[in-house]
Design a protein around this motif. Structure first.
Motif, PDB file in Angstrom:
ATOM      1  N   THR A 190     -45.229  37.275 107.262  1.00 25.57           N
ATOM      2  CA  THR A 190     -44.251  36.437 106.574  1.00 25.57           C
ATOM      3  C   THR A 190     -44.933  35.763 105.384  1.00 25.57           C
ATOM      4  N   PHE A 191     -44.370  35.974 104.199  1.00 24.87           N
ATOM      5  CA  PHE A 191     -44.930  35.448 102.962  1.00 24.87           C
ATOM      6  C   PHE A 191     -43.998  34.393 102.378  1.00 24.87           C
ATOM      7  N   ARG A 192     -44.554  33.238 102.032  1.00 22.34           N
ATOM      8  CA  ARG A 192     -43.829  32.204 101.294  1.00 22.34           C
ATOM      9  C   ARG A 192     -44.206  32.362  99.827  1.00 22.34           C
ATOM     10  N   LEU A 193     -43.226  32.655  98.987  1.00 25.36           N
ATOM     11  CA  LEU A 193     -43.466  33.011  97.595  1.00 25.36           C
ATOM     12  C   LEU A 193     -43.462  31.786  96.683  1.00 25.36           C
ATOM     13  N   ARG A 194     -44.171  31.903  95.573  1.00 26.90           N
ATOM     14  CA  ARG A 194     -44.063  30.897  94.525  1.00 26.90           C
ATOM     15  C   ARG A 194     -42.628  30.902  93.996  1.00 26.90           C
ATOM     16  N   ASP A 195     -42.174  29.736  93.525  1.00 21.08           N
ATOM     17  CA  ASP A 195     -40.799  29.660  93.009  1.00 21.08           C
ATOM     18  C   ASP A 195     -40.754  29.497  91.495  1.00 21.08           C
ATOM     19  N   ASP A 196     -41.912  29.680  90.805  1.00 19.77           N
ATOM     20  CA  ASP A 196     -41.971  29.471  89.354  1.00 19.77           C
ATOM     21  C   ASP A 196     -42.305  30.748  88.588  1.00 19.77           C
ATOM     22  N   VAL A 197     -42.213  31.891  89.241  1.00 18.66           N
ATOM     23  CA  VAL A 197     -42.629  33.158  88.631  1.00 18.66           C
ATOM     24  C   VAL A 197     -41.408  33.916  88.119  1.00 18.66           C
ATOM     25  N   ARG A 198     -41.562  34.468  86.927  1.00 12.44           N
ATOM     26  CA  ARG A 198     -40.488  35.276  86.354  1.00 12.44           C
ATOM     27  C   ARG A 198     -41.067  36.569  85.793  1.00 12.44           C
ATOM     28  N   PHE A 199     -40.257  37.607  85.871  1.00 18.04           N
ATOM     29  CA  PHE A 199     -40.601  38.854  85.201  1.00 18.04           C
ATOM     30  C   PHE A 199     -40.452  38.672  83.697  1.00 18.04           C
ATOM     31  N   THR A 200     -41.099  39.522  82.937  1.00 22.01           N
ATOM     32  CA  THR A 200     -41.070  39.357  81.482  1.00 22.01           C
ATOM     33  C   THR A 200     -39.722  39.733  80.863  1.00 22.01           C
ATOM     34  N   ASP A 201     -38.790  40.240  81.651  1.00 19.31           N
ATOM     35  CA  ASP A 201     -37.417  40.438  81.159  1.00 19.31           C
ATOM     36  C   ASP A 201     -36.518  39.265  81.526  1.00 19.31           C
ATOM     37  N   GLY A 202     -37.115  38.212  82.109  1.00 21.85           N
ATOM     38  CA  GLY A 202     -36.369  37.010  82.454  1.00 21.85           C
ATOM     39  C   GLY A 202     -35.894  36.942  83.886  1.00 21.85           C
ATOM     40  N   ALA A 203     -35.960  38.045  84.606  1.00 26.66           N
ATOM     41  CA  ALA A 203     -35.509  38.048  86.001  1.00 26.66           C
ATOM     42  C   ALA A 203     -36.463  37.224  86.865  1.00 26.66           C
ATOM     43  N   ALA A 204     -35.904  36.591  87.885  1.00 27.14           N
ATOM     44  CA  ALA A 204     -36.718  35.784  88.785  1.00 27.14           C
ATOM     45  C   ALA A 204     -37.474  36.668  89.766  1.00 27.14           C
ATOM     46  N   PHE A 205     -38.723  36.288  90.026  1.00 35.95           N
ATOM     47  CA  PHE A 205     -39.454  36.922  91.114  1.00 35.95           C
ATOM     48  C   PHE A 205     -39.101  36.179  92.399  1.00 35.95           C
ATOM     49  N   ASP A 206     -38.483  36.886  93.335  1.00 39.23           N
ATOM     50  CA  ASP A 206     -38.029  36.238  94.561  1.00 39.23           C
ATOM     51  C   ASP A 206     -38.113  37.223  95.730  1.00 39.23           C
ATOM     52  N   ALA A 207     -37.590  36.796  96.860  1.00 45.13           N
ATOM     53  CA  ALA A 207     -37.666  37.621  98.056  1.00 45.13           C
ATOM     54  C   ALA A 207     -36.942  38.952  97.873  1.00 45.13           C
ATOM     55  N   ALA A 208     -35.818  38.920  97.172  1.00 47.32           N
ATOM     56  CA  ALA A 208     -35.076  40.159  96.949  1.00 47.32           C
ATOM     57  C   ALA A 208     -35.891  41.147  96.127  1.00 47.32           C
ATOM     58  N   ALA A 261     -47.705  35.072  96.400  1.00 47.92           N
ATOM     59  CA  ALA A 261     -47.374  34.397  97.661  1.00 47.92           C
ATOM     60  C   ALA A 261     -48.241  33.150  97.791  1.00 47.92           C
ATOM     61  N   LYS A 262     -47.638  32.029  98.089  1.00 49.72           N
ATOM     62  CA  LYS A 262     -48.368  30.768  98.246  1.00 49.72           C
ATOM     63  C   LYS A 262     -49.127  30.719  99.561  1.00 49.72           C
ATOM     64  N   LYS A 263     -48.554  31.338 100.587  1.00 51.40           N
ATOM     65  CA  LYS A 263     -49.181  31.351 101.904  1.00 51.40           C
ATOM     66  C   LYS A 263     -48.523  32.451 102.725  1.00 51.40           C
ATOM     67  N   TRP A 264     -49.135  32.737 103.874  1.00 51.27           N
ATOM     68  CA  TRP A 264     -48.577  33.776 104.741  1.00 51.27           C
ATOM     69  C   TRP A 264     -49.035  33.533 106.171  1.00 51.27           C
ATOM     70  N   THR A 265     -48.269  34.095 107.092  1.00 50.31           N
ATOM     71  CA  THR A 265     -48.608  34.062 108.500  1.00 50.31           C
ATOM     72  C   THR A 265     -48.447  35.467 109.070  1.00 50.31           C
ATOM     73  N   VAL A 266     -49.175  35.731 110.142  1.00 47.96           N
ATOM     74  CA  VAL A 266     -49.121  37.032 110.799  1.00 47.96           C
ATOM     75  C   VAL A 266     -48.686  36.816 112.238  1.00 47.96           C
ATOM     76  N   SER A 267     -47.763  37.612 112.712  1.00 46.57           N
ATOM     77  CA  SER A 267     -47.285  37.477 114.093  1.00 46.57           C
ATOM     78  C   SER A 267     -48.397  37.792 115.079  1.00 46.57           C
TER      79      SER A 267
END
Length: 548
Positions: free
Chosen positions: A102-120, A89-95
């Motif tokens: 709430t976490f804002r994720l990096r957009d350049d991370v991938r699992f070693t099977d090629g799948a994207a690391f994302d919110a899902a 997570a690049k940054k986060w906020t707390v209510s």
């Protein structure tokens, strides 16, 4: 038994006096680096216990946290001072109400099977942890009052909680709340525990193979480029391969590193430290280990330990200081309370708050009516012997701990209490423990947040549900303090509440704190850059080995 173990401590002064190197989290273990890090080669790490389940979403074992940290990353990383920094997570906020992160994720991370690391992927993993089918033994408790995860967009998630949970950032910094590839969760759920190729993460290593009872082989993830900022190595791991050798016997493990068959040996026995520190080509490094110290948890739900007087008799009967000196050759020291002194929130007010006093133990037992004696010298009441049983799993109990258990048995015998040591296999132990069919169990529980006290002493932290309430405690005052600490935002307020819990655990005799120690590694001169995380667990992403 889970001994997450590890979880033990030596003061820097004691370490120095013993000839050890006292390291802080993030500091290197072993010899000083000889030049710039070198890429390539194999580093072999010998440890004592092989996990029976390699899925950190399921297993509570610290060895799973250590080994699978090489495979699984986390949303945030914990710094040595207890604060947190970005990772996946690049940054986060707390209510404002503390119930939404709430976490804002990096957009350049991938699992070693090629799948994207994302919110899902975050949602899939957190939902997997709490799903009844997962049968989580720890992560489900660690994630706390989890209600659900909302996918805001491809790289933003909001994690919703039922109530404020001040330890949530610590929880999501651990291996246990790390991330499987969604493909593995979907396609290979039955293989996640096996320690094979189904264990797919975003970490610096890829799990290549496992030979049960022998070794685990991991290969460098050449695409790794998202270590936390505090990591010395910001790119792929230096070593081509990391081999983990499972060597349960102390002599075999020590021999492997002194002979050069392995590069790093874990959990050096205390009685070998003096000799090993003078071994040519070998450095002995000790590290403070935060968490719950090795303790004897007395089952408060049934006789005799439903009575405070019986519990306090045990505390006063056992000379933990003398046993600790004898068993650990002066390398460890006795514990005064449930937390190791290196744990944030530890209170020194527990020190010297109780003493070895067998006469007082005897008076307490007399007051309960245990005044008779049988032919073996044990106390009796109404013709029945004062006899209690300690359950343990030999495969998960280090030799020094077995020796300590035997010494406790001898101390209790002196005041007329019989302690039966009952070995069990892991499969048989868990259901007996979970239903509370025991008098005493003993374990340590490692971690770097005082909220561990909630895991070990809150009435809702049931063993059958992934908690570690070994005393089967139902104390409204402790529950209230722990609940208030969980909701408190101010560190000072949390620590004051945790101090009350520590003092009450001792004053009520809910557990017998035994000893604090150190995690001690033997490191060959060819190995460099092994560091420790905030839980005093070794890290290998920045390690390297000399050529040849």
């Amino acid at each position: 038994m889970p001994t997450r173990r590890s979880f033990l401590l030596l003061s820097a002064g004691a370490l120095t006096a013993a000839g050890l190197t006292a390291c802080s989290p993030g500091a290197a273990a072993g010899p000083s680096p000889g030049g710039a890090p070198r890429d390539g080669g194999t580093l072999t790490f010998a440890t004592d216990v092989e996990p029976d389940n390699f899925d950190p979403h399921v297993s509570p074992a610290d060895i799973v946290g250590v080994l699978m940290r090489n495979v699984f990353d986390s949303l945030v990383a914990q710094r040595p001072d207890g604060s947190f920094e970005p990772w996946l997570a690049k940054k986060w906020t707390v209510s404002d109400d503390g119930r939404a992160y709430t976490f804002r994720l990096r957009d350049d991370v991938r699992f070693t099977d090629g799948a994207a690391f994302d919110a899902a992927a975050v949602k899939a993993n957190f939902d997997h942890i709490v799903a009844p089918a997962t049968k989580s033994q720890y992560a489900a408790a660690l994630i706390g009052p989890y209600r659900g995860t909302d996918v805001v967009d491809a790289h933003t998630v909001t994690v919703r909680l039922d109530r404020p949970y001040a330890a949530f950032l610590h929880a999501v910094s651990t291996t246990y709340l790390g991330f499987h590839s969604p493909r593995a969760l979907r396609d290979r759920p039955d293989e996640l525990a096996a320690g094979g190729r189904a264990s797919v993460g975003t970490g610096p290593f890829v799990l290549v193979s496992r030979v049960k009872g022998q070794q685990l082989v991991l290969a460098r993830n050449r695409d790794y480029a998202w270590a936390p900022a505090s990591a010395r190595n910001q790119g792929p791991a230096h070593v081509e391969r990391l081999v983990v050798a499972f060597l349960p016997e102390n002599a075999t493990r020590v021999g492997s590193v002194t002979s050069g068959r392995t590069d790093v040996a874990d959990f050096l026995p205390a009685n070998r430290i003096a000799a090993l520190r003078s071994q040519p080509g070998l450095t002995v490094s000790g590290h403070d280990s935060p968490g719950v110290v090795y303790s004897y948890f007395l089952n408060t739900e049934r006789a005799p330990f439903d009575r405070r007087e019986a519990r306090l008799a045990v505390l006063h009967a056992v000379d933990t200081a003398a046993i600790t000196r004898a068993v650990f050759a002066g390398q460890y020291r006795r514990a005064w309370g449930p937390l190791s002194p290196s744990t944030p929130g530890y209170t020194p007010t527990v020190e010297n708050s109780w003493a070895h006093d067998p006469d007082r133990a005897g008076r307490l037992l007399d007051g309960l009516g245990w005044t008779g004696r049988d032919s073996d010298g044990y106390r009796t009441r109404d013709g029945r012997r004062f006899s209690v049983t300690l359950l343990y799993v030999p495969a998960y109990t280090r030799p020094e701990r077995r020796t300590f258990d035997t010494a406790v048995q001898d101390e209790l015998r002196k005041v007329g209490v019989e302690l039966v040591l009952r070995p069990m296999d892991a499969g048989g132990y868990a259901p007996v423990r979970d239903r509370g069919d025991y008098d005493v169990i003993a374990f340590a529980w490692g971690g770097s947040d005082p909220d561990l006290l909630r895991t070990v002493f809150h009435s809702r932290s049931r063993l059958a549900d992934g908690g570690a309430n070994g005393s089967r405690l139902h104390d409204p005052r402790i529950d209230g303090w722990l609940d208030a600490a969980t909701a408190a935002a101010a560190r000072e307020e949390r620590e004051a509440l945790y101090a009350k819990v520590q003092r009450r655990v001792v004053s009520e005799g809910y557990a017998l704190p035994a000893f604090v120690g150190a995690r001690q590694l033997g490191v060959r001169g060819r190995a460099h850059g092994v560091t420790f995380d905030a839980s005093a667990w070794p890290l290998f992403q920045g390690a390297w080995v000399d050529a040849g």
